[in-house]
Every structure is written in structure tokens, then in C-alpha cells.
Design an enzyme around this catalytic site. Structure first.
Site, PDB file in Angstrom:
ATOM      1  CG  ASP A 110      -1.862  -1.222   1.194  1.00  0.00           C
ATOM      2  OD1 ASP A 110      -2.249  -1.654   0.096  1.00  0.00           O
ATOM      3  OD2 ASP A 110      -2.153  -1.745   2.285  1.00  0.00           O
ATOM      4  CE  LYS A 156       2.287  -2.531  -4.336  1.00  0.00           C
ATOM      5  NZ  LYS A 156       2.091  -2.107  -2.943  1.00  0.00           N
ATOM      6  N   GLY A 187      -4.709  -4.140  -3.744  1.00  0.00           N
ATOM      7  CA  GLY A 187      -5.685  -3.073  -3.954  1.00  0.00           C
ATOM      8  C   GLY A 187      -4.897  -1.839  -4.344  1.00  0.00           C
ATOM      9  CG  HIS A 188      -2.293  -1.797  -6.951  1.00  0.00           C
ATOM     10  ND1 HIS A 188      -1.418  -2.319  -7.850  1.00  0.00           N
ATOM     11  CD2 HIS A 188      -1.990  -2.389  -5.761  1.00  0.00           C
ATOM     12  CE1 HIS A 188      -0.619  -3.199  -7.248  1.00  0.00           C
ATOM     13  NE2 HIS A 188      -0.965  -3.258  -5.975  1.00  0.00           N
ATOM     14  CD  GLN A 236       0.439  -8.938  -2.938  1.00  0.00           C
ATOM     15  OE1 GLN A 236       1.007  -9.583  -3.795  1.00  0.00           O
ATOM     16  NE2 GLN A 236      -0.794  -8.529  -3.082  1.00  0.00           N
TER      17      GLN A 236
HETATM   18  P1  GDP Z   1      -0.771   0.311  -3.495  1.00  0.00           P
HETATM   19  O1  GDP Z   1      -1.394  -0.943  -3.005  1.00  0.00           O
HETATM   20  O2  GDP Z   1       0.708   0.353  -3.296  1.00  0.00           O
HETATM   21  O3  GDP Z   1      -1.154   0.661  -4.914  1.00  0.00           O
HETATM   22  O4  GDP Z   1      -1.379   1.475  -2.574  1.00  0.00           O
HETATM   23  P2  GDP Z   1      -2.930   1.673  -2.194  1.00  0.00           P
HETATM   24  O5  GDP Z   1      -3.617   2.230  -3.380  1.00  0.00           O
HETATM   25  O6  GDP Z   1      -3.480   0.461  -1.537  1.00  0.00           O
HETATM   26  O7  GDP Z   1      -2.774   2.722  -1.031  1.00  0.00           O
HETATM   27  C1  GDP Z   1      -2.177   3.959  -1.242  1.00  0.00           C
HETATM   28  C2  GDP Z   1      -3.197   5.048  -0.912  1.00  0.00           C
HETATM   29  O8  GDP Z   1      -2.550   6.293  -0.846  1.00  0.00           O
HETATM   30  C3  GDP Z   1      -4.289   5.190  -1.951  1.00  0.00           C
HETATM   31  O9  GDP Z   1      -5.467   5.549  -1.294  1.00  0.00           O
HETATM   32  C4  GDP Z   1      -3.798   6.335  -2.827  1.00  0.00           C
HETATM   33  O10 GDP Z   1      -4.855   7.053  -3.433  1.00  0.00           O
HETATM   34  C5  GDP Z   1      -3.102   7.176  -1.803  1.00  0.00           C
HETATM   35  N1  GDP Z   1      -1.958   7.970  -2.268  1.00  0.00           N
HETATM   36  C6  GDP Z   1      -0.990   7.611  -3.155  1.00  0.00           C
HETATM   37  N2  GDP Z   1      -0.040   8.581  -3.237  1.00  0.00           N
HETATM   38  C7  GDP Z   1      -0.427   9.545  -2.366  1.00  0.00           C
HETATM   39  C8  GDP Z   1       0.156  10.781  -1.946  1.00  0.00           C
HETATM   40  O11 GDP Z   1       1.233  11.176  -2.391  1.00  0.00           O
HETATM   41  N3  GDP Z   1      -0.551  11.499  -0.993  1.00  0.00           N
HETATM   42  C9  GDP Z   1      -1.727  11.067  -0.462  1.00  0.00           C
HETATM   43  N4  GDP Z   1      -2.323  11.819   0.468  1.00  0.00           N
HETATM   44  N5  GDP Z   1      -2.286   9.913  -0.837  1.00  0.00           N
HETATM   45  C10 GDP Z   1      -1.630   9.156  -1.760  1.00  0.00           C
HETATM   46  P1  IMO Z   2      -1.008  -4.172  -2.282  1.00  0.00           P
HETATM   47  O1  IMO Z   2      -0.611  -4.681  -3.643  1.00  0.00           O
HETATM   48  C1  IMO Z   2      -0.920  -4.762   2.022  1.00  0.00           C
HETATM   49  C2  IMO Z   2      -0.891  -8.905   3.437  1.00  0.00           C
HETATM   50  C3  IMO Z   2      -2.093  -9.394   4.220  1.00  0.00           C
HETATM   51  C4  IMO Z   2      -1.424 -10.412   5.141  1.00  0.00           C
HETATM   52  C5  IMO Z   2      -0.365 -11.028   4.228  1.00  0.00           C
HETATM   53  C6  IMO Z   2      -0.787 -12.345   3.589  1.00  0.00           C
HETATM   54  O2  IMO Z   2      -2.291  -3.420  -2.288  1.00  0.00           O
HETATM   55  O3  IMO Z   2       0.118  -3.450  -1.627  1.00  0.00           O
HETATM   56  P2  IMO Z   2      -2.427 -12.935   1.571  1.00  0.00           P
HETATM   57  O4  IMO Z   2      -3.897 -12.718   1.399  1.00  0.00           O
HETATM   58  O5  IMO Z   2      -1.589 -12.328   0.513  1.00  0.00           O
HETATM   59  O6  IMO Z   2      -2.076 -14.381   1.805  1.00  0.00           O
HETATM   60  O7  IMO Z   2      -2.058 -12.190   2.960  1.00  0.00           O
HETATM   61  O8  IMO Z   2      -0.110 -10.067   3.222  1.00  0.00           O
HETATM   62  N1  IMO Z   2      -1.204  -8.332   2.117  1.00  0.00           N
HETATM   63  C7  IMO Z   2      -1.159  -7.020   1.841  1.00  0.00           C
HETATM   64  N2  IMO Z   2      -0.910  -5.963   2.629  1.00  0.00           N
HETATM   65  N3  IMO Z   2      -1.097  -4.577   0.703  1.00  0.00           N
HETATM   66  C8  IMO Z   2      -1.312  -5.637  -0.110  1.00  0.00           C
HETATM   67  O9  IMO Z   2      -1.347  -5.516  -1.459  1.00  0.00           O
HETATM   68  C9  IMO Z   2      -1.390  -6.928   0.461  1.00  0.00           C
HETATM   69  N4  IMO Z   2      -1.606  -8.159  -0.041  1.00  0.00           N
HETATM   70  C10 IMO Z   2      -1.484  -9.005   0.987  1.00  0.00           C
HETATM   71  O10 IMO Z   2      -2.681  -8.340   4.946  1.00  0.00           O
HETATM   72  O11 IMO Z   2      -0.753  -9.746   6.182  1.00  0.00           O
HETATM   73 MG    MG Z   3      -2.951  -1.569  -1.769  1.00  0.00          MG
END
Ligand code: GDP
Ligand code: IMO
Ligand code: MG
Length: 425
Positions: free
Chosen positions: A13, A16, A40-41, A224
Site C-alpha cells: 500500500d 504502487k 488493492g491499487h 504487495q
Molecule cells: P498500493 O497498493 O501500493 O497501490 O497502494 P494503495 O492504493 O493500496 O494505497 C495507497 C493510498 O494512498 C491510496 O489511497 C492512494 O490514493 C493514496 N496515495 C498515493 N499517493 C499519495 C500521496 O502522495 N498522498 C496522499 N495523500 N495519498 C496518496
Molecule cells: P497491495 O498490492 C498490504 C498482506 C495481508 C497479510 C499477508 C498475507 O495493495 O500493496 P495474503 O492474502 O496475501 O495471503 O495475505 O499479506 N497483504 C497485503 N498488505 N497490501 C497488499 O497488497 C497486500 N496483499 C497481501 O494483509 O498480512
Molecule cells: Mg494496496
């Protein structure tokens, strides 16, 4: 021609999705190389949010060919639902190509993920319960079904009958659950999913190499992150694939020398979902503040993320494990209201100082972070469009992270929106 990897450097998270979307402007193809719908991106375009799970983040651009590589585990129902949701928002998803060698997540994988987590009780890993671990376990055990099996009903049914015998024994005898019917699964997978997926299924190894030979630019989108990596993460609190940059090769079919740039994505602080060690974790009011300002809840699961200070020890390790050529720092704006910001520069345990994480998990559990405290900037930076507009203390923070990690920071995120980033010159 260049192949750039986007890899998470923390516990997921990091942003990416947003960075992939940003870099995809200048790319031709975006390839997911591992994981499944545990990812979840989130990408925000003109105020509209897209939360992608399986479909590569480049899909939002009409010029991008999105590819799901062989290293991904695919739940066809989720993939089709995601494609339908994107289509309903006006996104053209017809360009998606799915590897025939990617493994399928089956209904028994999800069921077993839920049951084993419940069985583990207080020792549960906190998985996303999406069937990821059981699907990769079957891949390693060589009893998995692959996307290409959808194209051959006889083979699909043969393989399913064999594997389901064992799965049903586990479900009924160990977990006291009803058996799953092969016919019900076969009907769904072969009659509902296969006809829709068939036109997308291809030899993606040929697809990516042909693209490179045509001079196209490839972006490999990790899911991840480094410390959720099955080999290099905080085992057993990890996912079941290899998110590290090396996984971009095995999960796409590119060779190591095809990779040219490796962009590590790091939040300006750290978050983690699920159980496992987290040396710089912060509780109390400061923790609440970071969760609230960073909206630190799972993009698709809604789970509250644990939060902590930036950890340069982990970042240095991530730089080594991934051969990082640069870091994209996200969510700097979340720190806008803090008057002091801590950065962990080393660990201490039993009188020993660690610049890299101790290999033994028992030691990692007991380390005390050594912090440097930096002044905050107490300024809203979300409207910044040039790096020079950032307050001096914000630039100092970025410079400090570069120095302590040893990696150049090439992008700084100042908000969730597609345009909310600045580039240090
Ligand atoms: P990922 O799994 O690595 O793609 O990240 P996620 O999308 O799960 O979580 C990142 C969160 O941070 C999302 O809600 C994005 O919209 C948000 N985000 C990404 N870059 C920034 C930033 O520079 N500032 C803020 N405030 N939010 C950001
Ligand atoms: P993105 O791509 C954050 C974590 C789960 C758990 C461990 C194993 O959005 O960064 P799994 O279901 O993969 O067997 O769970 O990995 N986990 C993540 N944490 N971001 C993710 O994906 C994750 N995908 C799995 O919370 O600790
Ligand atoms: Mg994510």
C-alpha cells in the site's frame, strides 16, 4: 528497450497503483507479475477513484496494453467483475492479455484460506482470505489448474477431479465442512468464465519479448511488497509470492538483463495490514493521526492499517534486495501537520547496532529503533506542482531520507490525485 519495475519497499500500500499510473504515461505495456486480488491499487483521476485488484494499473490509458503475467494467480470471477466495473466507467478493457500459464484461484482455495486462518486462531496471519496462499501452494505442489486449462474442458475436468478428491477429504474430514461439487465448479469455470476469458488468453512471454524487440517500453507492476515477499519478508507474516524485483522476471518471463530501472515505492512513513513484526509501529494519538490523515484503511478489504515511522533500515535492505535505481516517495503531505517527524536510522538489540535487519526473526521482534527527529513544515503541500515550492523542512526531510537510504528520490507524492506529485531536480 527499457523495462521498468515498480516495487513496494515496505509492507504494501505504498502507492504502487498511483506510481504505475504516473509512469505509464510514457510506457506502452504494463505487466502485473505476481499476487492476485489480495492487491488493492488506488488511482485517483480528476477526483474519480479506481481501486484495481487484478487488472494492471496502466489500463486507464488507451495507449497501454495491460498484461497479466504468468506469476499472477487469477480468480476469474473477480477478474470479470473488475473488467465489467471498469467498462461501466467507460474504460476500454479489450486490450487486456492474460497469461495461459497463470494459475487459477478455485473456490476451494478461498474456502481453505478462511478455514486455515480460523484454525490458526490467535496465530492467524491476517491474510486477505482471497485464496492466495492455497493457490500458490497448489502451484508448488503441481496440482494447480492454469488459465490455459480453461481452453480444454476435458483436461480441466480431469485435473479438477483429481485435486478435488484431496480437497474434499480435507474439507469434510478435517474441517467438518460440506464437500464441493466438481460439476458445479466446472459449470461455472467452463461455461461462464471460459468463453469470456478465451479471447484474452495468450502466450505472454512471447507478448513481452516481442514488445521489447519492437522497441516498446514495459512497466512491470508489483503487488504487495518487499517485506511481504515469501523469501525475503517477515516470514511467516508474508504473502505467498515474490514481489521483489527478481519476481518481475520469473512472473513475466523477462530475463534479468531486460530490466533497466527499478523504482522502489516508499511511503513517507510506514503502514502494514495484518500480523507480523513492525519495529517502528506507532500507537496512541500519533498513530490515530496518521491513520486518519493518510486514510489508512485497506483499498478493497477496508481493514485498518497499522502505522509507524519511516524505517531506513528496512529501506536499505529493500534497496539491496531489489537493486533499486530510485525511490518514489509517496504521501509526504500526510505529515503536513506534524511539528516533529521521526526517522528510524538503525536498530539496537542486546547492545548490538543494526544498519540492516537482523536475519533472526526473534531478534527483529525485540529491536529498539534508533530515531533521528526532524522538524516538520506545518504547511499544506497538497497544491505544490514544483519541488522548489515545498517548504525547506519538507525538502530537508526528503534529502535526509535519500542520505540515510543511499537511494535517490525521483518523485515525491503530495496527494492522491494523478497530478499531485513533484520531481526533485
Ligand atoms: P498500493 O497498493 O501500493 O497501490 O497502494 P494503495 O492504493 O493500496 O494505497 C495507497 C493510498 O494512498 C491510496 O489511497 C492512494 O490514493 C493514496 N496515495 C498515493 N499517493 C499519495 C500521496 O502522495 N498522498 C496522499 N495523500 N495519498 C496518496
Ligand atoms: P497491495 O498490492 C498490504 C498482506 C495481508 C497479510 C499477508 C498475507 O495493495 O500493496 P495474503 O492474502 O496475501 O495471503 O495475505 O499479506 N497483504 C497485503 N498488505 N497490501 C497488499 O497488497 C497486500 N496483499 C497481501 O494483509 O498480512
Ligand atoms: Mg494496496
Amino acid at each position: 528497450m527499457p523495462a521498468t519495475v515498480v516495487v513496494g519497499t515496505q509492507w504494501g500500500d505504498e502507492g504502487k497503483g498511483k506510481l504505475t499510473d504516473l509512469l505509464a504515461r510514457d510506457m506502452d505495456m504494463v505487466v502485473r507479475y505476481q499476487g492476485g486480488h489480495n492487491a488493492g491499487h488506488r488511482i485517483v483521476v480528476d477526483g474519480e477513484a479506481f481501486a484495481l485488484q487484478l487488472v494492471p494499473s496502466g489500463v486507464l490509458y488507451p495507449h497501454i496494453t495491460p498484461v497479466i503475467g504468468n506469476g499472477v494467480v487469477v480468480d476469474p470471477a473477480v477478474l470479470l467483475a473488475e473488467l465489467d466495473a471498469l467498462s461501466a466507467k467507460g474504460i476500454d478493457v479489450s486490450r487486456l492479455i492474460v497469461s495461459g500459464n497463470a494459475h487459477l484461484i478455485m473456490p476451494y482455495h478461498q474456502e481453505l484460506d478462511r478455514l486455515t486462518e480460523r484454525f490458526l486462531g490467535k496465530n492467524a496471519l491476517g491474510t486477505t482470505k482471497r485464496g492466495i496462499g492455497p493457490a500458490y501452494a497448489d502451484k508448488s505442489s503441481r496440482v494447480g489448474l492454469r488459465v490455459q486449462d480453461l481452453l480444454d474442458a476435458k483436461i480441466f475436468r480431469q485435473k479438477l477431479d483429481v485435486v478435488l478428491q484431496e480437497k474434499n477429504l480435507i474439507l469434510t474430514k478435517i474441517y467438518n465442512r460440506p464437500a464441493i461439487s466438481a460439476t458445479t465448479i466446472a459449470e461455472k469455470y467452463l461455461e461462464q468464465y471460459a468463453p469470456r476469458l478465451a479471447p484474452m488468453i495468450s502466450d505472454t512471454v512471447a507478448v513481452v519479448h516481442d514488445a521489447l524487440e519492437r522497441g516498446e517500453r514495459l512497466l512491470l507492476e508489483g503487488a504487495q511488497a518487499t517485506f511481504l515477499d515469501l523469501d525475503h519478508g517477515t516470514y511467516p507474516f508474508v504473502t505467498s509470492s515474490n514481489p521483489v524485483a527478481g519476481g518481475a522476471c520469473t512472473g513475466s518471463g523477462l530475463g534479468p538483463r531486460d530490466l533497466t530501472d527499478i523504482v522502489g515505492i516508499a511511503k513517507a512513513y510506514v503502514t502494514r495490514v495484518g500480523a507480523g513484526p513492525f519495529p517502528t509501529e506507532v500507537d496512541g494519538d500519533m498513530g490515530e493521526l496518521l491513520v486518519e490523515r493518510g486514510h489508512e484503511f485497506g483499498t478493497n478489504t477496508g481493514r485498518r492499517r497499522r502505522v509507524g515511522w519511516f524505517d531506513a533500515v528496512m529501506a536499505r535492505q529493500a534497496a539491496r534486495l531489489n537493486s533499486l535505481t530510485e525511490i518514489a516517495l509517496t504521501k509526504l503531505d500526510v505529515l503536513d501537520t506534524l511539528d516533529e517527524i521521526k526517522v528510524c536510522v538503525a536498530y539496537e538489540a542486546n547492545g548490538v547496532r543494526y544498519d540492516y535487519p537482523p536475519y533472526h526473526q526473534s531478534v527483529l521482534h525485540d529491536v529498539t529503533p534508533v530515531y533521528e527527529v526532524l522538524p516538520g513544515w506545518l504547511t499544506d503541500i497538497t497544491g505544490s506542482t514544483e519541488y522548489q515550492q515545498l517548504p525547506a523542512a519538507a525538502k530537508e526531510y526528503v534529502k535526509f531520507l535519500e542520505k540515510t537510504t543511499g537511494v535517490t528520490i525521483s518523485v515525491v507524492g503530495v496527494g492522491p490525485g494523478r497530478e499531485q506529485f513533484v520531481r526533485p531536480s
